[in-house]
Scaffold this active site. Structure first.
Site, PDB file in Angstrom:
ATOM      1  N   GLU A 115      35.542  11.389 -41.861  1.00  0.00           N
ATOM      2  CA  GLU A 115      36.288  10.745 -40.783  1.00  0.00           C
ATOM      3  C   GLU A 115      37.305   9.747 -41.330  1.00  0.00           C
ATOM      4  OE1 GLU A 115      33.838  10.638 -36.689  1.00  0.00           O
ATOM      5  OE2 GLU A 115      34.124   8.660 -37.563  1.00  0.00           O
ATOM      6  N   HIS A 140      19.166  27.478 -54.982  1.00  0.00           N
ATOM      7  CA  HIS A 140      18.706  28.840 -54.681  1.00  0.00           C
ATOM      8  C   HIS A 140      19.467  29.446 -53.505  1.00  0.00           C
ATOM      9  CE1 HIS A 140      15.259  28.653 -57.489  1.00  0.00           C
ATOM     10  NE2 HIS A 140      15.507  27.358 -57.340  1.00  0.00           N
ATOM     11  N   LYS A 149      37.025  16.437 -27.171  1.00  0.00           N
ATOM     12  CA  LYS A 149      36.516  15.738 -25.969  1.00  0.00           C
ATOM     13  C   LYS A 149      37.411  16.018 -24.770  1.00  0.00           C
ATOM     14  CE  LYS A 149      34.515  11.823 -28.449  1.00  0.00           C
ATOM     15  NZ  LYS A 149      34.640  10.407 -28.719  1.00  0.00           N
TER      16      LYS A 149
HETATM   17  O1  PA5 Z   1      32.935   6.928 -36.220  1.00  0.00           O
HETATM   18  C1  PA5 Z   1      33.159   7.102 -35.039  1.00  0.00           C
HETATM   19  O2  PA5 Z   1      33.901   6.377 -34.392  1.00  0.00           O
HETATM   20  C2  PA5 Z   1      32.438   8.188 -34.251  1.00  0.00           C
HETATM   21  O3  PA5 Z   1      31.797   9.148 -34.982  1.00  0.00           O
HETATM   22  C3  PA5 Z   1      31.446   7.515 -33.355  1.00  0.00           C
HETATM   23  O4  PA5 Z   1      30.501   6.876 -34.161  1.00  0.00           O
HETATM   24  C4  PA5 Z   1      30.766   8.459 -32.401  1.00  0.00           C
HETATM   25  O5  PA5 Z   1      31.719   9.230 -31.726  1.00  0.00           O
HETATM   26  C5  PA5 Z   1      29.937   7.693 -31.402  1.00  0.00           C
HETATM   27  O6  PA5 Z   1      30.753   6.826 -30.695  1.00  0.00           O
HETATM   28  P1  PA5 Z   1      30.134   5.713 -29.755  1.00  0.00           P
HETATM   29  O7  PA5 Z   1      29.312   4.802 -30.594  1.00  0.00           O
HETATM   30  O8  PA5 Z   1      31.315   5.044 -29.139  1.00  0.00           O
HETATM   31  O9  PA5 Z   1      29.294   6.443 -28.726  1.00  0.00           O
END
Ligand code: PA5
Length: 446
Positions: free
Chosen positions: A285, A306, A419
């Protein structure tokens, strides 16, 4: 606590000359981070978190964890991405893969709301039958669909179980002011914890997001913060040759520029499976944007030797490995067998860890011979402090590495795309135009 980073198996791929050549760029990235003048600089709360955290809230986390341990058999943690991976990684890192099954004085801990599978959710509900349950719902935005749906289901379960006392079984970790979860927590009287504004989801394991579930598992969170604080102090100075964090960031960028496109985080201990998952989110990310970035992958050895070993040894030469060698002599030895029917008496009396270390060394040699560069992190224990240290090492490394790559390591604009489509297809209010357009495209595909 023992953490060592070594590039000694990497020298034929990344020479000291190459490291020195990239050093000015790396040190510019370090300066950008320290001066807080780079992209995403409003998300640098993690930098000082190991020493600069809300001590009153930290004590409340410990109090809540103690109450939860006393009052429930099952602790359900609802969250996704950065709101669950760190806690689960820490619990498995310290307690092993069988935390829930082994005898203990702490509740079973299950993680839900990190998928949209109805069977997964039904199984979790069944696991709560006839048992006392507490729930920790975690969402920074307070609006993420997966955990919100799971929380609706578990809230219903708690209301049926405990009636007007249900709220006493709910702990919410969310933004201090924004989002539906904050509004619910305030209006329905859940005990709540705050995710600081300047700490992004994937950097949040050392906030209440990770700390409450980790403390419920009976893990010493003071020790975890001390491990992270040690890393913060030790990794603050030096250069590419002397600071392992800067060296790791340099190695990644050198190998990327030379054509490697995949980094595999490997461990020879299955207790680190979720640590690898946490790392994949942190690196994927942070760096995977603007058409750039190493694809973060993971493997557990010798298990995956394996299955994926063939590809790693001889497939497309696109990857390098960062190996976390867990080297713990715990006295577990291989028994002697009088008949030696399996021919294994050459191992009798030897520690399992001895065998694991030989496998590790044999694999490093084979993979580097196969043109897969290996850098290695040695761990001689799996303590809470080690986990804290590792977390900080990787967080700082990806920040420096990401700035060197020329991206903002602290945003995640691409996460929104699926989303929007999902909301449109589910007919969420406000998405009618996108729904029409998307359905037309889907129908055209046939
Ligand atoms: O790193 C990020 O922003 C995302 O992976 C969030 O952690 C994930 O989408 C969860 O988001 P939230 O804590 O707002 O529910």
């Amino acid at each position: 606590m023992a953490f060592t980073f070594t590039d000694k198996y990497l020298k034929s791929f990344v020479s000291d000359e190459k490291l020195k050549a990239i050093e000015p760029e790396i040190m510019r990235s370090v300066a950008t981070l320290e001066n807080r003048n780079g992209a995403g600089n409003d998300f640098l709360g993690w930098v000082d978190l190991p020493v600069d955290y809300d001590k009153e809230e930290f004590d409340r986390i410990k109090d809540a964890a103690q109450r939860i341990r006393k009052s429930c058999d099952v602790f359900i943690v609802i969250g996704i991405g950065g709101s669950y991976l760190g806690a689960r990684a820490a619990i498995e890192f310290v307690k092993g893969n069988y935390y829930n099954s082994l005898p203990k004085k702490t509740p079973d801990i299950y993680f839900v709301g990190n998928d949209i599978s109805s069977s997964h959710l039904s199984e979790m509900i069944s696991l709560c039958d006839g048992r006392d349950v507490c729930v920790n719902v975690i969402s920074k935005s307070g609006t993420t669909t997966e955990p919100a749906v799971a929380f609706r289901v578990f809230r219903d379960l708690l209301i049926k179980k405990y009636g007007d006392k249900a709220s006493e079984h709910i702990f919410a970790t969310t933004d201090k002011a924004r989002g539906a979860l904050r509004a619910q927590a305030d209006s329905l009287g859940y005990e709540s914890f705050v995710i600081p504004d300047d700490v992004g989801g994937r950097y949040s394991v050392l906030t209440a997001v990770g700390l409450l579930p980790i403390a419920v598992a009976g893990i010493d969170i003071d020790e975890m913060m001390a491990g992270a604080a040690k890393a913060r102090a030790e990794l603050a100075a030096g250069d590419v040759m002397t600071n392992p964090c800067y060296k790791y960031a340099a190695i990644r960028n050198i190998l990327y520029r030379e054509g490697k496109s995949v980094e595999i985080l490997v461990s020879n201990d299955p207790a680190l499976t979720l640590t690898c998952e946490w790392w994949k989110q942190l690196f994927g990310e942070s760096e995977g944007k603007d058409g750039k970035g190493l694809y973060p992958s993971s493997a557990i050895y010798s298990t995956d030797l394996h299955s994926m070993g063939q590809f790693i040894q001889q497939g497309e030469r696109v990857m390098f490995e960062t190996v976390i060698d867990v080297n713990i002599n715990d006295g577990f030895t291989i028994p002697y067998d009088e008949g030696n029917s399996d021919g294994l008496n050459f191992l009798a009396g030897k520690e399992m860890n001895f065998v694991n270390q030989k496998a590790f060394m044999g694999t490093v040699m084979a993979h580097t011979d196969g043109n897969v560069p290996n850098c290695v992190i040695d761990l001689t224990s799996r303590s809470a402090g080690d986990f804290g240290y590792l977390v900080y090492f990787f967080e700082k490394a990806v920040a420096v590495s990401g700035y060197t790559l020329g991206i903002n390591p602290f945003d995640q604009p691409g996460v929104e795309a699926y989303k929007k489509n999902m909301f449109a297809l589910l007919d969420k209010p406000g998405y009618s135009e996108q729904k029409k357009e998307l359905e037309a495209r889907i129908n055209a595909i046939g």
